[in-house]
Scaffold this motif. Structure first.
Motif, mmCIF file in Angstrom:
data_model
loop_
_atom_site.group_PDB
_atom_site.id
_atom_site.type_symbol
_atom_site.label_atom_id
_atom_site.label_comp_id
_atom_site.label_asym_id
_atom_site.label_seq_id
_atom_site.Cartn_x
_atom_site.Cartn_y
_atom_site.Cartn_z
ATOM 1 N N VAL A 386 78.627 38.384 1.180
ATOM 2 C CA VAL A 386 79.729 38.964 0.399
ATOM 3 C C VAL A 386 79.420 40.417 0.067
ATOM 4 N N LEU A 387 78.159 40.711 -0.277
ATOM 5 C CA LEU A 387 77.813 42.036 -0.811
ATOM 6 C C LEU A 387 77.750 43.107 0.269
ATOM 7 N N ILE A 388 77.135 42.771 1.426
ATOM 8 C CA ILE A 388 76.894 43.803 2.436
ATOM 9 C C ILE A 388 78.121 43.947 3.311
ATOM 10 N N PRO A 389 78.725 45.121 3.367
ATOM 11 C CA PRO A 389 79.966 45.258 4.140
ATOM 12 C C PRO A 389 79.717 45.340 5.644
ATOM 13 N N ASN A 390 78.552 45.871 6.042
ATOM 14 C CA ASN A 390 78.288 46.023 7.477
ATOM 15 C C ASN A 390 78.135 44.654 8.144
ATOM 16 N N PRO A 391 78.997 44.290 9.087
ATOM 17 C CA PRO A 391 78.955 42.923 9.620
ATOM 18 C C PRO A 391 77.683 42.616 10.400
ATOM 19 N N ILE A 392 77.188 43.597 11.173
ATOM 20 C CA ILE A 392 75.995 43.312 11.985
ATOM 21 C C ILE A 392 74.792 43.081 11.088
ATOM 22 N N LEU A 393 74.645 43.960 10.088
ATOM 23 C CA LEU A 393 73.507 43.864 9.197
ATOM 24 C C LEU A 393 73.514 42.529 8.452
ATOM 25 N N THR A 394 74.675 42.147 7.968
ATOM 26 C CA THR A 394 74.744 40.913 7.183
ATOM 27 C C THR A 394 74.467 39.695 8.063
ATOM 28 N N TRP A 395 74.950 39.729 9.314
ATOM 29 C CA TRP A 395 74.650 38.621 10.234
ATOM 30 C C TRP A 395 73.143 38.485 10.434
ATOM 31 N N VAL A 396 72.516 39.621 10.772
ATOM 32 C CA VAL A 396 71.090 39.597 11.066
ATOM 33 C C VAL A 396 70.313 39.137 9.843
ATOM 34 N N LEU A 397 70.684 39.728 8.694
ATOM 35 C CA LEU A 397 69.923 39.455 7.478
ATOM 36 C C LEU A 397 70.025 37.981 7.074
ATOM 37 N N SER A 398 71.257 37.484 7.004
ATOM 38 C CA SER A 398 71.389 36.106 6.507
ATOM 39 C C SER A 398 70.831 35.093 7.515
ATOM 40 N N THR A 399 70.995 35.389 8.806
ATOM 41 C CA THR A 399 70.404 34.479 9.792
ATOM 42 C C THR A 399 68.891 34.459 9.664
ATOM 43 N N THR A 400 68.297 35.645 9.496
ATOM 44 C CA THR A 400 66.844 35.716 9.379
ATOM 45 C C THR A 400 66.365 34.934 8.162
ATOM 46 N N ILE A 401 67.016 35.188 7.035
ATOM 47 C CA ILE A 401 66.606 34.506 5.797
ATOM 48 C C ILE A 401 66.658 32.994 5.993
ATOM 49 N N LEU A 402 67.784 32.520 6.545
ATOM 50 C CA LEU A 402 67.954 31.070 6.653
ATOM 51 C C LEU A 402 66.965 30.460 7.634
ATOM 52 N N MET A 403 66.789 31.130 8.772
ATOM 53 C CA MET A 403 65.879 30.553 9.758
ATOM 54 C C MET A 403 64.446 30.568 9.254
ATOM 55 N N ALA A 404 64.068 31.686 8.615
ATOM 56 C CA ALA A 404 62.700 31.775 8.109
ATOM 57 C C ALA A 404 62.453 30.720 7.046
ATOM 58 N N SER A 405 63.406 30.561 6.149
ATOM 59 C CA SER A 405 63.163 29.597 5.066
ATOM 60 C C SER A 405 63.171 28.168 5.605
ATOM 61 N N ALA A 406 64.057 27.893 6.581
ATOM 62 C CA ALA A 406 64.053 26.544 7.158
ATOM 63 C C ALA A 406 62.710 26.271 7.824
ATOM 64 N N TRP A 407 62.192 27.275 8.521
ATOM 65 C CA TRP A 407 60.911 27.117 9.205
ATOM 66 C C TRP A 407 59.782 26.916 8.195
ATOM 67 N N LEU A 408 59.811 27.743 7.130
ATOM 68 C CA LEU A 408 58.780 27.605 6.095
ATOM 69 C C LEU A 408 58.844 26.227 5.435
ATOM 70 N N LEU A 409 60.075 25.779 5.182
ATOM 71 C CA LEU A 409 60.213 24.462 4.531
ATOM 72 C C LEU A 409 59.674 23.356 5.427
ATOM 73 N N VAL A 410 59.953 23.475 6.727
ATOM 74 C CA VAL A 410 59.433 22.462 7.657
ATOM 75 C C VAL A 410 57.918 22.467 7.612
ATOM 76 N N LEU A 411 57.330 23.684 7.618
ATOM 77 C CA LEU A 411 55.872 23.779 7.574
ATOM 78 C C LEU A 411 55.330 23.196 6.275
ATOM 79 N N ALA A 412 55.976 23.586 5.159
ATOM 80 C CA ALA A 412 55.467 23.163 3.854
ATOM 81 C C ALA A 412 55.582 21.659 3.694
ATOM 82 N N ASN A 413 56.579 21.055 4.362
ATOM 83 C CA ASN A 413 56.789 19.617 4.182
ATOM 84 C C ASN A 413 56.008 18.774 5.164
ATOM 85 N N LYS A 414 55.232 19.421 6.036
ATOM 86 C CA LYS A 414 54.465 18.630 6.994
ATOM 87 C C LYS A 414 53.500 17.734 6.246
#
Lengths: 427, 207
Positions: A386-414
């Motif tokens: 919602v906050l970042i108006p640039n579409p490319i930046l927001t795509w990259v940023l939110s995808t990175t955050i979500l993928m990284a956190s999902a990966w970290l959660l998988v690791l942490a829950n091993k």
């Protein structure tokens, strides 16, 4: 609305039909008649949907297990739900000795009523909504969580160990999964800025939310939490038939048992419908002419070799009529809605055909250790969106955050590797 | 978390392939994608479609007659009655007023020959012990009925079936039986034409 205009627009067919009906009545009766018509339609459609959901489920799961499913009652087993309903109606209603008779009777009713109430705010199509509440989403979560009371009530009132265990499991599970379920929808509320379901669907006219990073994660989490909330496989701990006989409905028979099943199937339908509404674009769809669908349906009906020939001829003729009348109009909104919902129902059955039941600790771990943190991260991602108006930046940023956190959660829950056990006495 | 991963998706893929395999159009779809479909549906819808059973399939014995129903091979020797493990056979020899056995076509014959279908266990011992190849196994299996002591007791009339029928259901076995009977006839013909069947030969070898 004159009768001649009711047939003009396929998309608004039911809306116009209702307006025509109301137009016949005198002015002061109309608000009341409107309510009666809406309630009547929902009360009539909900059991019909439930009955044929059982048929669809049995047919699909049978095919996934290399079987035919019901074939004996009616063509393609289509009369099987009616036969089942009749059987349930004439069966003996058994209440266990020492059970709480009142609660035992009230519980299944309390389970069905919220499941049907949810249909009131389901946007089935453009303008086809029972009541467009401005707090529709809140209403949905409030109403659908009543089901857990009913389940616990039923399990408690049965005076049976199996029922009690199933009910306790159900409550633990439903309450756990409501948290990520609600939190995954917060992202939608943040982006659309409304709790009204019509508003949320309208916001998806250009882009369905599932095609955004936060939308995809939210959709998966909402749908899986929903599957867990309605106690379907692979999250069917409360009625795990191999462990608990039937879970909370062990001691139920006859029509009360049918009511439990009705509640469960209607809730599954509601979960699918709301996943469609919130993430899959609701009743929006690509602009395909209705004629294509009419031709396809006509061909399927005409070539259905087991159907009696009058049905085949009439069905093909009806489809030809529909083609002439509405062939050039775009696909009606309600067909899109039901197509998407039944596609999700197929996914539910597909889950049931594929996955074995989760263990209790896996089930709770999935909700609390994976879905809950990921839902919180998802809110952050939606906030960035919602906050970042640039579409490319927001795509990259939110995808990175979500993928990284999902990966970290998988690791942490091993799970930690267990030390190899040595049995001293065995050596 | 073992849940997150490709294993989940590949499992779902397997189930979806199985689902498609059960439909003709699904098999077409699979072939276009390049997956070789197997025959998904193995169910035989029994009352409508009957499975072709093997030639050796057996269910219940019947009495063989040659040419006409009164020319039955059974001589009421009651060996099968005594050998039957669940004792479901009941035989009474046909006798005249003086108590002497009646002979037909030069052989004694049973007056009563009952088999209780609900007791018979399809073991085929009666066939193995019969010295005259008079009793053979049938392959009909839809014998259920409501009359426990009426319809389910098969009497002589209902048990009698022709040699041609035996040839049609078990051709291989019937050929062996024919050979044996022919050999026995050739052996018996020169010596004693007076008493055919009165001196039972050794029990035929099990097939």
């Amino acid at each position: 609305m004159p009768l001649s205009q009711v047939w003009q627009d396929l998309d608004q067919l039911f809306v116009h039909a209702k307006q025509f009906l109301l137009g016949v009545l005198p002015e002061p009766w109309r608000p009341w008649a409107s309510m009666v018509v809406t309630i009547g339609v929902i009360a009539a459609i909900a059991p019909a949907i439930m009955m044929y959901l059982t048929w669809i489920e049995r047919k699909l799961i049978a095919r996934m297990q290399n079987r035919f499913g019901p074939t004996r009652v009616g063509v393609y087993g289509l009369a099987q739900p009616l036969a089942d309903g009749l059987k349930m109606l004439i069966k003996e209603d058994i209440v266990p000795r020492g059970a709480d008779r009142l609660l035992h009777t009230v519980a299944p009713i309390l389970a069905v009523v919220p499941a049907m109430l949810v249909f009131v705010i389901t946007p089935f199509g453009r303008g086809m909504i029972g009541a467009d509440l401005n707090v529709g989403l809140l209403y949905f979560f409030a109403i659908s969580s009543i089901g857990s009371y009913a389940i616990f009530m039923g399990g408690w009132a049965s005076r049976s160990k199996f029922s009690m265990l199933g009910a306790m499991r159900a409550v633990a599970q439903i309450i756990s999964y409501e948290v990520p379920g609600v939190l995954s929808v917060v992202a939608v509320i943040m982006v659309t800025g409304t709790l009204s379901l019509t508003g949320i669907v309208d916001a998806q006219a250009d882009q369905w939310f599932v095609f955004t990073p936060w939308g995809l994660v939210g959709c998966l989490m909402f749908f899986l939490s929903g599957v867990a909330e309605v106690n379907r496989t692979p999250f069917d701990m409360p009625e795990a038939e191999s462990e608990l006989v039937g879970g909370f409905h062990t001691e139920y028979s006859g029509m009360k048992f049918a009511l439990w099943y009705m509640a469960e199937f209607l809730e599954s339908f509601a979960i699918c419908a709301f996943t469609v509404t919130l993430f899959l674009g609701g009743w929006h769809g690509p602009n395909i002419p209705f004629g294509i669908v009419a031709v396809l349906l006509g061909m399927i009906i005409a070539t259905g070799s087991r159907l009696p020939w009058p049905v085949r001829v009439l069905g093909a003729a009806a489809m030809a009529g529909a083609l002439v009348l509405w062939g050039r109009q775009p696909m009606p909104s309600w067909i899109w809605f039901f197509t998407k919902t039944y596609a999700l129902i197929f996914v539910l059955v597909w889950f049931r055909g594929t996955f074995p039941r989760l263990r209790v600790d896996q089930l709770m771990g999935l909700a609390w250790k994976f879905f809950l943190p990921l839902a919180l991260v998802n809110i952050v991602a939606a906030g960035l969106w919602v906050l970042i108006p640039n579409p490319i930046l927001t795509w990259v940023l939110s995808t990175t955050i979500l993928m990284a956190s999902a990966w970290l959660l998988v690791l942490a829950n091993k799970p930690a590797p267990l030390a190899r056990r040595t049995y001293v006495l065995a050596d | 978390m073992a849940l997150i991963g490709t294993g989940v998706l590949s499992g779902m893929g397997v189930v979806f392939k199985t689902f498609l395999e059960t439909y003709p159009w699904g098999r077409v779809v699979l072939r276009t994608v390049g997956v070789k479909p197997t025959n998904g549906l193995v169910t035989v819808e029994y009352p409508d479609v009957k499975q072709q059973h093997a030639e050796r399939f057996r269910y219940f014995p019947f009495l063989v007659y040659d040419q006409t129903p009164d020319n039955l091979r059974c001589v009421a020797c009651r060996i099968c009655e005594q050998e039957c493990p669940p004792q479901c056979i009941h035989i009474i020899m046909e006798k005249d007023e003086q108590g002497r056995p009646v002979k037909n076509h030069g052989r004694t014959l049973p007056k009563v020959f009952d088999i209780d279908t609900s007791v018979c266990m399809s073991c085929r011992i009666c066939v193995d012990v019969c010295p005259f190849d008079a009793i053979e196994m049938d392959n009909t299996y839809e014998l259920s009925s409501e009359g426990r002591f009426t319809e389910m007791i098969y009497d002589k009339q209902r048990l009698l079936k022709s040699d041609e029928y035996f040839h049609s259901i078990h051709p291989e076995e019937a050929a062996v039986v024919d050979q044996r009977l022919a050999a026995k006839k050739a052996k018996a013909a020169p010596s004693a034409p007076s008493q055919p069947g009165a001196s039972p030969a050794a029990p035929p070898p099990a097939i």
